[in-house]
Design a protein around this motif. Structure first.
Motif, PDB file in Angstrom:
ATOM      1  N   UNK A 188       0.820  -1.220   0.083  1.00 31.88           N
ATOM      2  CA  UNK A 188      -0.157  -0.031   0.131  1.00 31.88           C
ATOM      3  C   UNK A 188       0.916   1.172  -0.138  1.00 31.88           C
ATOM      4  N   UNK A 189       1.844   1.111   0.825  1.00 30.28           N
ATOM      5  CA  UNK A 189       2.830   2.413   0.939  1.00 30.28           C
ATOM      6  C   UNK A 189       3.508   2.633  -0.254  1.00 30.28           C
ATOM      7  N   UNK A 190       3.890   1.592  -1.088  1.00 31.21           N
ATOM      8  CA  UNK A 190       4.604   1.873  -2.422  1.00 31.21           C
ATOM      9  C   UNK A 190       3.738   2.329  -3.514  1.00 31.21           C
ATOM     10  N   UNK A 191       2.401   1.451  -3.394  1.00 33.45           N
ATOM     11  CA  UNK A 191       1.439   2.090  -4.463  1.00 33.45           C
ATOM     12  C   UNK A 191       1.063   3.692  -4.161  1.00 33.45           C
ATOM     13  N   UNK A 192       0.768   4.056  -3.006  1.00 32.92           N
ATOM     14  CA  UNK A 192       0.484   5.422  -2.874  1.00 32.92           C
ATOM     15  C   UNK A 192       1.520   6.361  -3.126  1.00 32.92           C
ATOM     16  N   UNK A 193       2.928   5.740  -2.929  1.00 35.15           N
ATOM     17  CA  UNK A 193       3.990   6.695  -3.251  1.00 35.15           C
ATOM     18  C   UNK A 193       4.134   6.753  -4.757  1.00 35.15           C
ATOM     19  N   UNK A 194       3.851   5.711  -5.303  1.00 36.41           N
ATOM     20  CA  UNK A 194       3.868   5.899  -6.843  1.00 36.41           C
ATOM     21  C   UNK A 194       2.893   6.740  -7.433  1.00 36.41           C
ATOM     22  N   UNK A 195       1.484   6.322  -6.928  1.00 35.66           N
ATOM     23  CA  UNK A 195       0.430   7.111  -7.462  1.00 35.66           C
ATOM     24  C   UNK A 195       0.563   8.610  -7.348  1.00 35.66           C
ATOM     25  N   UNK A 196       1.165   9.090  -6.106  1.00 36.69           N
ATOM     26  CA  UNK A 196       1.338  10.442  -5.946  1.00 36.69           C
ATOM     27  C   UNK A 196       2.378  11.144  -6.743  1.00 36.69           C
ATOM     28  N   UNK A 197       3.416  10.344  -7.147  1.00 37.95           N
ATOM     29  CA  UNK A 197       4.421  10.706  -8.276  1.00 37.95           C
ATOM     30  C   UNK A 197       3.909  11.006  -9.267  1.00 37.95           C
ATOM     31  N   UNK A 198       2.847   9.997  -9.925  1.00 41.73           N
ATOM     32  CA  UNK A 198       2.091  10.154 -11.305  1.00 41.73           C
ATOM     33  C   UNK A 198       1.099  11.181 -11.189  1.00 41.73           C
ATOM     34  N   UNK A 199       0.395  11.254 -10.091  1.00 42.71           N
ATOM     35  CA  UNK A 199      -0.825  12.139 -10.122  1.00 42.71           C
ATOM     36  C   UNK A 199      -0.848  12.981  -8.896  1.00 42.71           C
ATOM     37  N   UNK A 200      -0.252  14.084  -8.790  1.00 45.47           N
ATOM     38  CA  UNK A 200      -0.202  14.684  -7.459  1.00 45.47           C
ATOM     39  C   UNK A 200      -1.554  14.847  -7.060  1.00 45.47           C
ATOM     40  N   UNK A 201      -1.805  14.784  -5.659  1.00 39.92           N
ATOM     41  CA  UNK A 201      -3.087  15.266  -4.925  1.00 39.92           C
ATOM     42  C   UNK A 201      -3.396  16.643  -4.726  1.00 39.92           C
ATOM     43  N   UNK A 202      -4.380  17.243  -5.116  1.00 45.81           N
ATOM     44  CA  UNK A 202      -4.849  18.444  -4.720  1.00 45.81           C
ATOM     45  C   UNK A 202      -4.897  18.716  -3.384  1.00 45.81           C
ATOM     46  N   UNK A 203      -4.345  19.785  -2.998  1.00 45.37           N
ATOM     47  CA  UNK A 203      -4.323  19.946  -1.647  1.00 45.37           C
ATOM     48  C   UNK A 203      -5.234  21.283  -1.292  1.00 45.37           C
ATOM     49  N   UNK A 204      -5.732  21.626   0.019  1.00 42.39           N
ATOM     50  CA  UNK A 204      -6.143  22.857   0.140  1.00 42.39           C
ATOM     51  C   UNK A 204      -5.499  23.934  -0.039  1.00 42.39           C
ATOM     52  N   UNK A 205      -6.063  25.152  -0.135  1.00 45.89           N
ATOM     53  CA  UNK A 205      -5.452  26.242  -0.575  1.00 45.89           C
ATOM     54  C   UNK A 205      -4.266  26.741   0.677  1.00 45.89           C
ATOM     55  N   UNK A 206      -3.151  27.332   0.477  1.00 48.75           N
ATOM     56  CA  UNK A 206      -2.077  27.457   1.561  1.00 48.75           C
ATOM     57  C   UNK A 206      -2.263  28.874   1.880  1.00 48.75           C
ATOM     58  N   UNK A 207      -3.400  29.844   1.384  1.00 52.29           N
ATOM     59  CA  UNK A 207      -3.490  31.192   1.818  1.00 52.29           C
ATOM     60  C   UNK A 207      -3.757  31.200   3.244  1.00 52.29           C
ATOM     61  N   UNK A 208      -3.435  32.178   3.966  1.00 55.38           N
ATOM     62  CA  UNK A 208      -3.706  32.517   5.286  1.00 55.38           C
ATOM     63  C   UNK A 208      -5.189  32.775   5.501  1.00 55.38           C
ATOM     64  N   UNK A 209      -5.637  31.955   6.369  1.00 57.51           N
ATOM     65  CA  UNK A 209      -7.013  32.238   6.727  1.00 57.51           C
ATOM     66  C   UNK A 209      -7.470  33.195   8.172  1.00 57.51           C
ATOM     67  N   UNK A 210      -7.994  34.220   8.093  1.00 59.27           N
ATOM     68  CA  UNK A 210      -8.154  35.234   9.260  1.00 59.27           C
ATOM     69  C   UNK A 210      -9.305  34.958   9.957  1.00 59.27           C
ATOM     70  N   UNK A 211      -9.420  34.791  11.342  1.00 58.10           N
ATOM     71  CA  UNK A 211     -10.421  34.621  12.263  1.00 58.10           C
ATOM     72  C   UNK A 211     -10.646  35.746  13.008  1.00 58.10           C
ATOM     73  N   UNK A 212     -11.612  36.452  13.097  1.00 58.59           N
ATOM     74  CA  UNK A 212     -11.980  37.619  13.815  1.00 58.59           C
ATOM     75  C   UNK A 212     -12.697  37.493  15.104  1.00 58.59           C
ATOM     76  N   UNK A 213     -12.026  37.361  16.247  1.00 60.01           N
ATOM     77  CA  UNK A 213     -12.848  37.264  17.406  1.00 60.01           C
ATOM     78  C   UNK A 213     -13.672  38.367  17.919  1.00 60.01           C
ATOM     79  N   UNK A 214     -14.836  38.130  19.047  1.00 56.64           N
ATOM     80  CA  UNK A 214     -15.667  39.159  19.157  1.00 56.64           C
ATOM     81  C   UNK A 214     -15.159  40.107  20.566  1.00 56.64           C
TER      82      UNK A 214
END
Length: 561
Positions: free
Chosen positions: A24-50
């Motif tokens: 499973x580890x080898x398969x996932x490693x090769x798959x990630x090399x062939x087809x990179x997995x989309x990740x969540x946007x790395x932009x900073x998120x800002x949370x405003x407290x009350x």
């Protein structure tokens, strides 16, 4: 995760497990090399407290400090608030921040057409109260008439304002001043009622050894959500996975904070609020836990019907236009899970032979997990239904007398009025209160006054039919709704109850009497109008000497008040 094979020796099972994990580890490693997995946007998120940093926002601190946001692929910045808390919603809508903490006034913006979305309600009840000195003569909202009263600007003080409205107190009867955020004003006598939080100012007053009382809207049937996590529709539409990840990570942070309170308190003082004593943070944590109610309600839970009731309250206050459409206001979560990784792995034609073995093992594993997940979901749904019922019982029952609250009676009364109108059935209402009840409290103490209220409630309830509805309207006032009953029979029952109340001591050595106002519902009349009719003749009964009943006759001149 290993898959044990009970029918084989332990060494054989271990070999299969190790082989499975390696493949499973080898398969996932090769798959990630062939087809990179989309990740969540790395932009900073800002949370405003009350407000400023304190335990009130512990869940968000712990989500950040314990890596829950980072594990979800999020980069989060937490911004402290201040006295201008209402500005946070404007900041969300303007795109200056991505998420904000708001009170229930968030629904006002939605009713005004603003694209705000409520993601999760952290506090199931509001901490907003009036704080008065224990040596004052203020015990109930009615006692605020003519007094100096602090009020936050709406909607921050909406719970207090709707309490005044429903208790029949006009703001013009109060000497209102803006909230100073300094409880020293209460101690020094610059105000008679301080607009504060149950989780904050009471600690400071105890430290100063100042005895106090709370006037809590919840005791008068007003129960709003508070500290609601919110965002804007545009962010939800553009990055739904990111919003979902933020909500889940934040709730995980709250669960950690509630499960590890002392660790959270020390971390907050060390990194966010160094000027706050540890004892103050502990006091705040204990008070907030009672409002969050994690043992009763799932963290972040929101009830659509309760939100509609809150919206109607803002309309009643004139703070929003009437609207019955809150569609899209409550966050529903993502409809479908993300299986892209599984599809990408399956699509690896270069690994077809290897994946055949993996899929077989993975299928058995997922089937077992699916059964477990289905069982957990069914259990969670049942627990949620049970907690909602328990919460409804808490909100619908008066804590002292065990009777219905005003909120519950209003809900039932609207249905009874519809039934009476549809089938042309009589419907009557009795409005009564205890005569000179303040004297009972002054001479015997408030504990004795509470015993009188509780005993009277039990005795009156025992005389009513199963279809009659008895509620504590507020203070020493009670209301009885009597379906299928005309004015004549309602008056007979009122006289019977009047005699019952005056005939027996309500508590040892304490006798009381009661005055009654009786009114019959008229076609087209609202509940508010029916109550007003009964209240008018109750006032007349008191003018004419108390310990008597008066009936409202629509054709007769209106009683002079």
């Amino acid at each position: 995760m290993s898959v044990p094979i009970a029918s084989q020796p332990a060494s054989t099972a271990s070999t299969h497990t190790t082989g499975y994990s390696l493949c499973l580890g080898i398969a996932l490693f090769i798959a990630q090399l062939l087809w990179p997995v989309d990740t969540l946007a790395a932009d900073k998120l800002r949370l405003q407290l009350r407000w400023l940093h304190q335990f009130q926002f512990a869940g968000y601190y712990m989500a950040l400090e314990k890596g829950f946001y980072r594990q979800a692929g999020l980069d989060v910045e937490i911004l402290p608030g201040g006295p201008q808390a209402a500005r946070s919603i404007e900041a969300v809508l303007a795109g200056e921040v991505d998420f904000a903490i708001a009170n229930s006034g968030l629904v006002i913006a939605r009713l005004q057409g603003e694209p705000v979305v409520a993601l999760a309600a952290i506090m199931q009840s509001s901490p907003v109260v009036w704080i008065v000195r224990a040596d004052s003569d203020i015990y109930a909202p009615q006692d605020l008439a003519g007094k100096r009263v602090m009020l936050l600007a709406p909607p921050e003080s909406a719970e207090l304002r709707i309490t005044l409205l429903r208790e029949g107190i006009d703001l013009s009867q109060l000497r209102i001043s803006p909230a100073s955020f300094d409880p020293q004003d209460l101690i020094d006598g610059r105000t008679d009622a301080y607009n504060g939080y149950t989780s904050n100012e009471p600690y400071w007053l105890k430290q100063q050894q100042i005895a106090y009382r709370l006037i809590n809207p919840r005791e008068y049937g007003v129960n709003f959500y508070n500290d609601v996590l919110a965002t804007r529709e545009a962010l939800l539409e553009e990055r739904p996975e990111q919003v979902e990840a933020f909500v889940n990570a934040s709730l995980a942070g709250w669960q950690y904070a509630l499960d590890n309170t002392e660790e959270s308190i020390r971390l907050i003082r060390q990194r966010y609020a160094p000027d706050k004593p540890l004892e103050h943070l502990r006091f705040e944590a204990q008070a907030l836990r009672k409002l969050i109610m994690p043992e009763l309600v799932q963290l972040g839970h929101m009830n659509p019907g309760r939100w509609q009731t809150i919206a109607d309250s803002y309309v009643e206050l004139g703070m929003a236009e009437a609207s019955s459409d809150l569609e899209g206001f409550l966050y529903q979560g993502l409809a479908q899970p993300d299986h892209r990784l599984l599809y990408q792995v399956i699509a690896g034609t270069a690994l077809a032979l290897l994946l055949t073995a993996i899929v077989a093992l993975r299928f058995a594993h997922l089937t077992r997990r699916l059964r477990q997940e289905m069982g957990r979901r069914l259990q969670a749904e049942q627990e949620l239904r049970d907690s909602n019922l328990q919460l409804e019982r808490v909100a619908s029952t008066d804590r002292l007398t065990g009777l219905w609250t005003r909120l519950k009676l209003e809900e039932v009364a609207h249905n009874e009025i519809k039934r009476a109108e549809r089938y042309q059935l009589p419907l009557s209402l009795l409005f009564f209160d205890i005569d000179h009840f303040k004297v009972v409290n002054d001479q015997h103490g408030h504990d004795a006054g509470d015993r009188v209220l509780s005993a009277l409630a039990q005795r009156v309830q025992a005389q009513l039919r199963e279809s009659d509805c008895l509620c504590r309207w507020g203070g020493e006032e009670f209301v009885i709704l009597m379906p299928h009953t005309d004015l004549e029979h309602a008056a007979v029952m009122a006289e019977k109850l009047r005699i019952l109340v005056s005939a027996e001591a309500a508590a040892p050595d304490i006798g009381v009497t009661a005055s009654f106002g009786v009114a019959q519902w008229q076609p087209g009349q609202s509940l508010r109008e029916l109550v007003k009719s009964a209240d008018q003749v109750l006032y007349l009964a008191k003018q004419r000497g108390r310990n008597r009943i008066e009936c409202f006759v629509p054709s007769a001149p209106r009683p002079q008040t």
